[in-house]
Write an enzyme that holds these catalytic residues in place. Structure first.
Site, PDB file in Angstrom:
ATOM      1  N   ARG A   1       0.807  -1.220   0.000  1.00 23.44           N
ATOM      2  CA  ARG A   1       0.000   0.000   0.000  1.00 23.44           C
ATOM      3  C   ARG A   1       0.838   1.268   0.000  1.00 23.44           C
ATOM      4  O   ARG A   1       0.389   2.311  -0.471  1.00 23.44           O
ATOM      5  CB  ARG A   1      -0.979  -0.029   1.179  1.00 23.44           C
ATOM      6  CG  ARG A   1      -2.120  -0.991   0.932  1.00 23.44           C
ATOM      7  CD  ARG A   1      -2.988  -1.127   2.146  1.00 23.44           C
ATOM      8  NE  ARG A   1      -2.587  -2.210   3.022  1.00 23.44           N
ATOM      9  CZ  ARG A   1      -2.795  -2.235   4.325  1.00 23.44           C
ATOM     10  NH1 ARG A   1      -3.383  -1.222   4.920  1.00 23.44           N
ATOM     11  NH2 ARG A   1      -2.425  -3.270   5.052  1.00 23.44           N
TER      12      ARG A   1
ATOM     13  N   GLU B   1       0.475  -5.411  13.701  1.00 19.94           N
ATOM     14  CA  GLU B   1      -0.725  -5.502  14.541  1.00 19.94           C
ATOM     15  C   GLU B   1      -1.332  -6.890  14.414  1.00 19.94           C
ATOM     16  O   GLU B   1      -1.904  -7.421  15.351  1.00 19.94           O
ATOM     17  CB  GLU B   1      -1.726  -4.426  14.089  1.00 19.94           C
ATOM     18  CG  GLU B   1      -2.853  -4.188  15.045  1.00 19.94           C
ATOM     19  CD  GLU B   1      -3.917  -3.250  14.486  1.00 19.94           C
ATOM     20  OE1 GLU B   1      -3.755  -2.717  13.374  1.00 19.94           O
ATOM     21  OE2 GLU B   1      -4.933  -3.089  15.173  1.00 19.94           O
TER      22      GLU B   1
HETATM   23  O1  LIG Z   1       2.879   0.252  11.792  1.00 18.63           O
HETATM   24  P1  LIG Z   1       2.733  -1.221  11.567  1.00 18.63           P
HETATM   25  O2  LIG Z   1       2.107  -1.925  12.727  1.00 18.63           O
HETATM   26  O3  LIG Z   1       4.006  -1.858  11.154  1.00 18.63           O
HETATM   27  O4  LIG Z   1       1.672  -1.425  10.414  1.00 18.63           O
HETATM   28  C1  LIG Z   1       1.610  -0.653   9.240  1.00 18.63           C
HETATM   29  C2  LIG Z   1       1.853  -1.466   8.007  1.00 18.63           C
HETATM   30  O5  LIG Z   1       0.834  -2.496   7.882  1.00 18.63           O
HETATM   31  C3  LIG Z   1       0.282  -2.441   6.581  1.00 18.63           C
HETATM   32  O6  LIG Z   1       0.974  -3.219   5.666  1.00 18.63           O
HETATM   33  P2  LIG Z   1       0.818  -4.810   5.521  1.00 18.63           P
HETATM   34  O7  LIG Z   1       2.031  -5.439   6.141  1.00 18.63           O
HETATM   35  O8  LIG Z   1      -0.511  -5.255   6.005  1.00 18.63           O
HETATM   36  O9  LIG Z   1       0.996  -5.062   3.975  1.00 18.63           O
HETATM   37  P3  LIG Z   1       0.269  -4.609   2.614  1.00 18.63           P
HETATM   38  O10 LIG Z   1       0.594  -3.144   2.413  1.00 18.63           O
HETATM   39  O11 LIG Z   1       0.937  -5.469   1.614  1.00 18.63           O
HETATM   40  O12 LIG Z   1      -1.216  -4.830   2.762  1.00 18.63           O
HETATM   41  C4  LIG Z   1       0.409  -0.982   6.200  1.00 18.63           C
HETATM   42  O13 LIG Z   1       0.342  -0.808   4.797  1.00 18.63           O
HETATM   43  C5  LIG Z   1       1.741  -0.596   6.760  1.00 18.63           C
HETATM   44  O14 LIG Z   1       2.826  -0.892   5.892  1.00 18.63           O
HETATM   45  N1  LIG Z   2      -5.767  -1.665  11.452  1.00 11.50           N
HETATM   46  C1  LIG Z   2      -5.094  -1.607  10.282  1.00 11.50           C
HETATM   47  N2  LIG Z   2      -5.743  -1.291   9.134  1.00 11.50           N
HETATM   48  C2  LIG Z   2      -5.074  -1.238   7.962  1.00 11.50           C
HETATM   49  N3  LIG Z   2      -3.759  -1.486   7.846  1.00 11.50           N
HETATM   50  C3  LIG Z   2      -3.086  -1.811   8.949  1.00 11.50           C
HETATM   51  N4  LIG Z   2      -1.788  -2.117   9.146  1.00 11.50           N
HETATM   52  C4  LIG Z   2      -1.616  -2.369  10.461  1.00 11.50           C
HETATM   53  N5  LIG Z   2      -2.765  -2.248  11.136  1.00 11.50           N
HETATM   54  C5  LIG Z   2      -3.704  -1.890  10.209  1.00 11.50           C
END
Ligand SMILES: O=P(O)(O)OC[C@H]1O[C@H](OP(=O)(O)OP(=O)(O)O)[C@H](O)[C@@H]1O
Ligand SMILES: Nc1ncnc2[nH]cnc12
Length: 179
Positions: free
Chosen positions: A62, A99
């Site tokens: 993302r 998370e």
């Molecule tokens: O602050 P944090 O607790 O580390 O969480 C934030 C991260 O979690 C999500 O990515 P995710 O790993 O879900 O991957 P994606 O972007 O591929 O969906 C979001 O896009 C951030 O990169």
């Molecule tokens: N609650 C949440 N929603 C979307 N992206 C996340 N990445 C980590 N926590 C998240």
């Protein structure tokens, strides 16, 4: 420059995704609203107008939605940080907690980062684990990381404590779980 915008109206709130008990903040509606993307890019340009930035790094997946737009608008090179196993050539990895699980990210080994000021961009900052790991990868390669830019901040997950040595800018913050 675009006018002020209520970003909350462009964020989906999906209960119990990807796991029971997690409220997922979905940026997909922003991607389908050019005025929201324009606002985000403009806010980023305003924020870092007087800050030396040599390149943008962003996180799969993302973070890529926004990171390349911002790199283009700033006319700076873009450095992708991906989930492990996706990048060819020589890479370095870093594991971290999320998370809703654990993950490993990686980036290509490059000599282009030595002494460069990198801005890290992501869609959302929750526990801060992802950005901390990303900063470690960049710093390992000689980059200077001071500034982190997230569209959404979930401050109730305490990312500011984990990321206390950085200067963090978010465009919308939630201080408690909000549907
Ligand atoms: O602050 P944090 O607790 O580390 O969480 C934030 C991260 O979690 C999500 O990515 P995710 O790993 O879900 O991957 P994606 O972007 O591929 O969906 C979001 O896009 C951030 O990169
Ligand atoms: N609650 C949440 N929603 C979307 N992206 C996340 N990445 C980590 N926590 C998240």
């Amino acid at each position: 420059m675009s006018l002020s915008l209520n970003l909350d109206t462009y964020i989906g709130k999906i209960p119990n995704f990807p796991k029971e008990g997690i409220l997922f903040y979905d940026v997909t509606p922003m991607l389908q609203a050019p005025e929201a993307l324009q606002f985000i890019v403009d806010q980023c340009l305003i924020t870092y107008k007087n800050t030396p930035i040599d390149g943008i790094a962003a996180l799969e997946a993302r973070g890529f939605y926004f990171g390349t737009l911002i790199a283009l608008a700033m006319n700076k090179p873009f450095f992708p940080i991906r989930k492990a196993g996706k990048l060819p050539g020589s890479t370095i990895q870093q594991s971290y907690d999320l998370e809703y699980g654990t993950a490993t990210i990686e980036m290509q080994v490059t000599s282009n980062l030595q002494g460069k000021h990198l801005l890290i961009v992501d869609d959302l900052i929750a526990t801060g684990g992802t950005l901390q790991a990303a900063a470690q990868l960049l710093e390992q390669q000689g980059a200077i990381v001071q500034h982190l830019f997230g569209i959404i901040g979930l401050s109730f997950l305490n990312y500011r404590k984990v990321l206390q040595q950085f200067t963090i800018q978010t465009l919308i913050n939630y201080d408690k779980e909000t549907i």
